[in-house]
Write a protein that holds these residues in place. Sequence first.
Motif, PDB file in Angstrom:
ATOM      1  N   LYS A 161      13.662   9.587  -8.344  1.00  0.00           N
ATOM      2  CA  LYS A 161      14.528   9.084  -8.572  1.00  0.00           C
ATOM      3  C   LYS A 161      14.709   8.473  -7.566  1.00  0.00           C
ATOM      4  CE  LYS A 161      19.356  11.611  -8.903  1.00  0.00           C
ATOM      5  NZ  LYS A 161      19.810  12.593  -9.080  1.00  0.00           N
ATOM      6  N   MET A 162      15.613   6.966  -7.474  1.00  0.00           N
ATOM      7  CA  MET A 162      16.024   6.188  -6.556  1.00  0.00           C
ATOM      8  C   MET A 162      17.421   5.709  -6.874  1.00  0.00           C
ATOM      9  SD  MET A 162      15.410   3.822  -4.258  1.00  0.00           S
ATOM     10  CE  MET A 162      16.781   3.350  -3.841  1.00  0.00           C
ATOM     11  N   GLU A 163      18.139   6.542  -5.807  1.00  0.00           N
ATOM     12  CA  GLU A 163      19.332   5.773  -5.949  1.00  0.00           C
ATOM     13  C   GLU A 163      19.903   5.361  -4.683  1.00  0.00           C
ATOM     14  OE1 GLU A 163      21.535   9.869  -4.753  1.00  0.00           O
ATOM     15  OE2 GLU A 163      20.279  10.598  -6.049  1.00  0.00           O
ATOM     16  N   MET A 164      21.197   3.921  -4.854  1.00  0.00           N
ATOM     17  CA  MET A 164      21.304   3.280  -4.259  1.00  0.00           C
ATOM     18  C   MET A 164      22.623   3.551  -3.734  1.00  0.00           C
ATOM     19  SD  MET A 164      19.021   1.138  -4.247  1.00  0.00           S
ATOM     20  CE  MET A 164      19.733  -0.233  -3.850  1.00  0.00           C
ATOM     21  N   ILE A 165      22.610   3.930  -2.104  1.00  0.00           N
ATOM     22  CA  ILE A 165      23.852   4.049  -1.946  1.00  0.00           C
ATOM     23  C   ILE A 165      24.760   2.780  -1.855  1.00  0.00           C
ATOM     24  CG2 ILE A 165      25.078   4.037   1.048  1.00  0.00           C
ATOM     25  CD1 ILE A 165      22.425   5.628   1.408  1.00  0.00           C
ATOM     26  N   THR A 189       1.287  -1.383   0.360  1.00  0.00           N
ATOM     27  CA  THR A 189      -0.238   0.233   0.115  1.00  0.00           C
ATOM     28  C   THR A 189       0.980   1.093  -0.111  1.00  0.00           C
ATOM     29  OG1 THR A 189       0.273   0.549   2.544  1.00  0.00           O
ATOM     30  CG2 THR A 189      -2.084  -1.060   1.444  1.00  0.00           C
ATOM     31  N   GLY A 190       2.388   1.155   0.078  1.00  0.00           N
ATOM     32  CA  GLY A 190       2.854   2.492   0.385  1.00  0.00           C
ATOM     33  C   GLY A 190       3.039   2.463  -1.029  1.00  0.00           C
ATOM     34  N   ARG A 191       3.841   3.992  -1.231  1.00  0.00           N
ATOM     35  CA  ARG A 191       4.278   5.053  -2.179  1.00  0.00           C
ATOM     36  C   ARG A 191       4.949   6.206  -1.951  1.00  0.00           C
ATOM     37  NH1 ARG A 191      -0.507   8.677  -5.192  1.00  0.00           N
ATOM     38  NH2 ARG A 191       1.067   9.806  -6.396  1.00  0.00           N
ATOM     39  N   VAL A 192       5.798   5.804  -2.341  1.00  0.00           N
ATOM     40  CA  VAL A 192       6.795   6.939  -2.486  1.00  0.00           C
ATOM     41  C   VAL A 192       7.222   7.876  -3.583  1.00  0.00           C
ATOM     42  CG1 VAL A 192      10.552   7.215  -2.558  1.00  0.00           C
ATOM     43  CG2 VAL A 192       7.554   5.405  -0.753  1.00  0.00           C
ATOM     44  N   ILE A 193       7.293   9.200  -3.120  1.00  0.00           N
ATOM     45  CA  ILE A 193       6.832   9.942  -4.571  1.00  0.00           C
ATOM     46  C   ILE A 193       8.722  10.990  -4.445  1.00  0.00           C
ATOM     47  CG2 ILE A 193       5.661  11.770  -5.460  1.00  0.00           C
ATOM     48  CD1 ILE A 193       3.670  10.566  -3.741  1.00  0.00           C
TER      49      ILE A 193
END
Length: 157
Positions: free
Chosen positions: A125-129, A102-106
């Motif tokens: 935008k997604m960045e992997m550390i 049910t999650g939403r990341v904007i």
Amino acid sequence: MARVPSPPSTAAAAQTRAPARAEVSDRRTLVVGKGISLQGTVTEAERLIIEGTMESQLLQAQELVISHSGVFKGEVQVEDAEIAGVFDGTLTANGSLTIRATGRVIGTARSRRLSVEDGGQLSGKMEMITEAPSATTAPRLAPSATPAPRSAEPADA
């Protein structure tokens, strides 16, 4: 008229159990309940649970949990995050980021580990550390990536 005292064993047991419970729940936790709206900066919280709405310019905590009814707007830096509601802004999770069904990341999300359940959404935008390359790795790669100098070429006889 005789007074009936409460059994001492019950009072003693309650006093003995209280410190054990305090140790287990010793983490500093802030809960923004359902129907509550909070705006501002939170400091010194180890765990933040959002069931209502929260807006913050910069939030730092160990753990962020946004329930299915929760909404967070702003910037957050945490060790671990679990999103079942809506996160809108910049999220940095130095450990793991879990987006529930049910999650939403904007916005912008950064994390070392990412888990998205079927139905979870990530828009933006997604960045992997990742770990920065060690100093010993860079010099070994540099010579192979650069061409040999011209003075090293054999002269024609």
